[in-house]
Structures are given as C-alpha cells and as structure tokens.
Design a protein around this motif. Structure first.
Motif, short mmCIF file in Angstrom:
data_model
loop_
_atom_site.label_atom_id
_atom_site.label_comp_id
_atom_site.label_asym_id
_atom_site.label_seq_id
_atom_site.Cartn_x
_atom_site.Cartn_y
_atom_site.Cartn_z
N LEU A 48 -27.54 -2.72 2.94
CA LEU A 48 -26.76 -2.22 4.08
C LEU A 48 -27.43 -2.58 5.40
O LEU A 48 -26.78 -3.00 6.36
N PHE A 49 -28.76 -2.45 5.46
CA PHE A 49 -29.49 -2.70 6.71
C PHE A 49 -29.45 -4.19 7.07
O PHE A 49 -29.18 -4.55 8.22
N MET A 50 -29.73 -5.07 6.11
CA MET A 50 -29.74 -6.50 6.41
C MET A 50 -28.36 -6.98 6.85
O MET A 50 -28.25 -7.79 7.78
N VAL A 51 -27.32 -6.50 6.19
CA VAL A 51 -25.96 -6.91 6.55
C VAL A 51 -25.60 -6.40 7.95
O VAL A 51 -25.07 -7.15 8.78
N GLU A 52 -25.91 -5.14 8.22
CA GLU A 52 -25.59 -4.59 9.53
C GLU A 52 -26.30 -5.33 10.65
O GLU A 52 -25.70 -5.66 11.68
N ARG A 53 -27.59 -5.64 10.47
CA ARG A 53 -28.35 -6.34 11.51
C ARG A 53 -27.83 -7.77 11.68
O ARG A 53 -27.76 -8.29 12.80
N ALA A 54 -27.46 -8.44 10.59
CA ALA A 54 -26.93 -9.80 10.69
C ALA A 54 -25.61 -9.81 11.45
O ALA A 54 -25.33 -10.73 12.23
N GLU A 111 -24.78 -7.62 13.77
CA GLU A 111 -25.09 -7.34 15.17
C GLU A 111 -25.58 -8.60 15.90
O GLU A 111 -25.27 -8.82 17.07
N ARG A 112 -26.36 -9.44 15.21
CA ARG A 112 -26.90 -10.65 15.82
C ARG A 112 -25.87 -11.78 15.88
O ARG A 112 -26.10 -12.79 16.54
N GLY A 113 -24.79 -11.64 15.14
CA GLY A 113 -23.80 -12.71 15.07
C GLY A 113 -24.11 -13.74 14.00
O GLY A 113 -23.44 -14.77 13.91
N ASP A 114 -25.14 -13.48 13.17
CA ASP A 114 -25.45 -14.39 12.09
C ASP A 114 -24.41 -14.31 10.97
O ASP A 114 -24.17 -15.29 10.27
N LEU A 115 -23.84 -13.13 10.79
CA LEU A 115 -22.81 -12.91 9.79
C LEU A 115 -21.51 -12.60 10.52
O LEU A 115 -21.37 -11.56 11.17
N ASP A 135 -19.27 -20.90 6.63
CA ASP A 135 -19.54 -19.70 7.42
C ASP A 135 -20.33 -18.65 6.65
O ASP A 135 -20.56 -17.54 7.15
N ALA A 136 -20.75 -18.97 5.44
CA ALA A 136 -21.45 -17.99 4.61
C ALA A 136 -22.83 -17.68 5.17
O ALA A 136 -23.42 -18.46 5.93
N TRP A 137 -23.34 -16.53 4.75
CA TRP A 137 -24.68 -16.08 5.20
C TRP A 137 -25.48 -15.61 4.01
O TRP A 137 -24.94 -14.96 3.10
N CYS A 138 -26.77 -15.96 4.00
CA CYS A 138 -27.67 -15.53 2.94
C CYS A 138 -28.72 -14.58 3.51
O CYS A 138 -29.44 -14.96 4.45
N PRO A 139 -28.85 -13.37 2.98
CA PRO A 139 -29.88 -12.45 3.49
C PRO A 139 -31.30 -12.97 3.27
O PRO A 139 -32.20 -12.64 4.03
N ASP A 140 -31.52 -13.78 2.24
CA ASP A 140 -32.85 -14.28 1.87
C ASP A 140 -33.86 -13.14 1.82
O ASP A 140 -34.80 -13.06 2.59
N GLN A 141 -33.67 -12.26 0.85
CA GLN A 141 -34.46 -11.04 0.75
C GLN A 141 -35.95 -11.29 0.63
O GLN A 141 -36.77 -10.44 1.00
N TYR A 142 -36.35 -12.46 0.13
CA TYR A 142 -37.76 -12.73 -0.08
C TYR A 142 -38.53 -12.90 1.24
O TYR A 142 -39.73 -12.65 1.30
N HIS A 143 -37.84 -13.36 2.28
CA HIS A 143 -38.51 -13.71 3.52
C HIS A 143 -37.93 -13.04 4.76
O HIS A 143 -38.45 -13.23 5.86
N ASN A 144 -36.87 -12.28 4.61
CA ASN A 144 -36.19 -11.66 5.75
C ASN A 144 -36.93 -10.41 6.18
O ASN A 144 -37.02 -9.44 5.42
N PRO A 145 -37.47 -10.36 7.41
CA PRO A 145 -38.21 -9.16 7.83
C PRO A 145 -37.36 -7.90 7.89
O PRO A 145 -37.89 -6.78 7.85
N LEU A 183 -32.67 -20.90 4.37
CA LEU A 183 -31.41 -20.61 3.70
C LEU A 183 -30.35 -20.10 4.65
O LEU A 183 -29.26 -20.63 4.71
N ALA A 184 -30.70 -19.07 5.41
CA ALA A 184 -29.69 -18.46 6.26
C ALA A 184 -29.23 -19.44 7.34
O ALA A 184 -28.07 -19.49 7.72
N GLY A 185 -30.18 -20.25 7.84
CA GLY A 185 -29.82 -21.22 8.88
C GLY A 185 -28.87 -22.27 8.36
O GLY A 185 -28.06 -22.81 9.11
N ALA A 186 -28.96 -22.56 7.07
CA ALA A 186 -28.08 -23.58 6.49
C ALA A 186 -26.65 -23.11 6.43
O ALA A 186 -25.73 -23.90 6.24
N ALA A 187 -26.45 -21.81 6.60
CA ALA A 187 -25.10 -21.27 6.49
C ALA A 187 -24.31 -21.43 7.76
O ALA A 187 -23.09 -21.24 7.76
N ARG A 188 -24.95 -21.80 8.85
CA ARG A 188 -24.23 -21.86 10.13
C ARG A 188 -24.18 -23.29 10.65
O ARG A 188 -25.12 -24.03 10.48
#
Length: 384
Positions: A68-74, A76-80, A161-171, A379-384
């Motif tokens: 929930l937190f990673m999706v909400e922040r993404a 807010e930033r416009g990444d998702l 337009d997809a987005w990856c949270p990349d849980q291993y490296h996402n602060p 990963l996430a950058g490749a989505a945009r």
C-alpha cells in the motif's frame, strides 16, 4: 442443568462495541494494529519468553503494509499513472499485498513467481484479480529471484505505462514499516531486543531503524536461511521462501545488525510445528526460523530483557508444506529438532553452514555495493 451465555440484562448497542471492533470503509483500513502475543513455556524455558508481533492478522500478511505504501508514494510522485499496471516479482506475500493495493487504488496487477509458490496463494491471487505468471527455469547465477526479475523486465517493455515497485531496492519498502515499529513501542513500552527475518531487507531495516531511535541500545538479530547470499554465504538451492536471497537487496541495512543467524529448513519446520502446538500461533518458514532464534535469545539474555520477534504471516498457506507430513518426509524435513544453541562462526566466509549457526560479524557482501535505490531505477525506470 440449564446454561446460557446470555447476560441477565441486555447491553446498549454502544456498550457491545466497547474495547472493540473496527469498522472499515476500505480494505486498506484492515492493515496494521496487529496484536502481540507472549510466547513462553513450553515453547521456551520456564520463566523465559518473548513477544511475537502477529503480522498474519493483516489481510495478506506483513507486506500489505509496504504494498500500500509503495503504490501510494509512486502515485504521488507520478511514477505510477492512474489505471496503469503494476508488475512485480514475488514468492507470495507481496503479491497478496499488491493485489490489495490494486483493488484499493484501481490498478491491474501482474505478479511473476516460480513453481515454489503454494497453490493456495496462487489461487488467492487469481481470486483477487491478479495476473499470475510463473517462470519455469532458475537463472544460472541469481536463481529463481533473478529469473523472476528478468521476466518482470520483459513485461515492462510489453506494458509501456507499467510500474514495478522493485521491492528489493526501493527505499519506500523500508519507510513503510515505521508504523509497525511505532505500534510495538505503544504496545510494549520498552524493547531490548528485536528478532527479524531478512529477505528484501524492508521490514528489518524499517522496524529496527525506528526502534533504535527510541532505544539506542537495542540488540538487533537478523535471521536468514542456509543457502542465502545476503550475509556473505555462498548461494545454494533454498527450499525456504520469504527469507533469504540469491541476489544482494540494497534495502538490507547491515549497520543495524548485532548478529545474524542462519537456520536450515528442517529446523524451521520443527520450530513452526512446536510453536503451533504450544501457542496456537505459528506461520511458515520465516516464523519458524525467527521463533527458534527468539527462543534461544530468551535463554541467553537476562530474564528481564524484553524481546520482540516479528512473525510475518500465519500458518494457513503452509498447510500443504511445512505442516504436511508427507511433503516434509519426502524432503527429509521431519525429526530435525535443533540443538540447544547455534553453532558459531567468526566471519561469514569462514565456512558454508548447513545448520543453525550464528555470526556476530555482519558485513555487506555485495561485490560492488550500489547506492540504495539504484536497482529501482533499473526496473521501475524501464516502465516509463
């Protein structure tokens, strides 16, 4: 003899809810405020014990919080972007959290997993509307995790337009667990030691860093699985899921740990089953391993020490594995009662461990440590 549970006089409706029940207008409101349970004898020695934070009381487990937190922040930033697809690698628990987040925020979800995912979890993911894709061969170096991440990269090119949270490296995966830490402070007041499993590094870093702010002398004990590379052991086939890694997650904060323990699969099975029989609260691989280490710590530390163990999920998804005699017998996991205390090595590279072992030297073993978040850009950058 007549016996009734009905009170002699009826209570007012407001009184019935005293102490009580949460009402939720969104499924996200069901996440958090999980209970703590005292785990004492007979699982532990007489007069000793620890508190268990039961994250299995979240709808899908501990990773509901970070999904929930990673999706909400993404967002807010416009990444998702609104309605865009979420694509992520998971062994199960984060997938359930992302399915929840997808429903809450209105995003389709694709999860990439491997053949080790339990049928119960894949069935639940499908029921929640997630697209489940399974890789069939492990990566020759990075194992199943790298194979899954490679497939995620392919999917990101399919869905522009997809987005990856990349849980291993996402602060954000670390920051998400500040609320869990504050719940522990409110519930227990003082905490002397924290025992946490380590996989992506999110909840170990997120909880420990906040608790250290309240309790500077807090002892932090990490729990890994044999065959995992996180703390400097050589990669090997791993049966246990939810902890350990065959890559180097940059969310792991090595500076926080006072010691690390590696636990073998059979030892985790023994612990999870003993815990279930004695406390009616248990879980799978991570819970079994964490409980074993917390049990030892309760004996090793002074009796007045207040120890907290984070249990990431409950036992239900493991009915066909950890708690199934036939499945465990086929893998020689029964009758593996652990020793009274762990083996000990002075350095992670001293030797390859095959049973419960601890080390008080904690180092970052990554060949070339990247800044936290670098992998997220890949990963996430490749989505945009």
């Amino acid at each position: 003899m007549n016996f009734s549970l009905m009170p002699s006089s009826l209570l007012a409706p407001a009184q019935l809810l005293t102490g009580g029940t949460r009402r939720a207008h969104t499924p996200a409101s069901l996440v958090g405020d999980t209970p703590v349970l005292w785990v004492g004898e007979p699982f532990t020695d007489t007069g000793r014990g620890f508190w268990a934070k039961l994250e299995g009381h979240n709808p899908g487990g501990i990773k509901d919080r970070t999904a929930l937190f990673m999706v909400e922040r993404a967002r807010e930033r416009g990444d998702l972007l609104p309605g865009a697809r979420i694509v992520e690698s998971t062994s199960g628990t984060l997938g359930l959290g992302l399915a929840l987040a997808g429903i809450v925020f209105g995003h389709p979800v694709t999860v990439v997993t491997d053949p080790g995912m339990e049928p119960l979890v894949s069935g639940l993911l499908a029921a929640y509307g997630a697209d489940v894709q399974t890789v069939r061969e492990p990566h020759p170096v990075g194992g199943w995790q790298q194979a899954r991440r490679d497939r995620v990269g392919e999917l990101l090119s399919v869905y522009p337009d997809a987005w990856c949270p990349d849980q291993y490296h996402n602060p954000d995966n670390v920051t998400a667990y500040a609320g869990l830490a504050r719940e522990l402070v409110a519930q227990l007041g003082r905490i002397d030691a924290l025992v946490v499993s380590v996989g992506t590094g999110g909840h170990s870093a997120g909880v420990a860093s906040v608790l250290r702010g309240y309790f500077p002398d807090l002892k932090v004990v990490g729990v890994d699985t044999t065959g995992s590379t996180i703390f400097g052991q050589e990669a090997a086939p791993r049966l246990m899921r939810g902890l350990g890694s065959s890559i180097y997650p940059r969310n792991v904060d090595y500076t926080l740990f006072d010691e690390v323990h590696w636990v073998a699969a059979g030892e985790a099975v023994w612990s999870a089953r003993a815990l279930a029989r004695s406390r009616y609260a248990s879980g799978g691989w991570s819970v079994g391993a964490v409980a074993l280490v917390a049990r030892h710590l309760a004996t090793a530390l002074p009796a007045e020490a207040r120890i907290v163990a984070v249990f990431p999920d409950g036992p239900h998804r493991y009915a066909g594995t950890v708690f199934d005699d036939t499945w465990c017998r086929e893998r020689q996991l029964l009758g593996c009662e652990p020793a009274a205390a762990p083996d000990q090595i002075a350095h992670p590279g001293e030797r390859t461990v095959a049973r419960w072992t601890k080390c008080e030297t904690v180092l970052d073993p990554a060949p070339a440590a990247q800044p936290a978040g670098a992998g997220a850009v890949t990963l996430a950058g490749a989505a945009r």
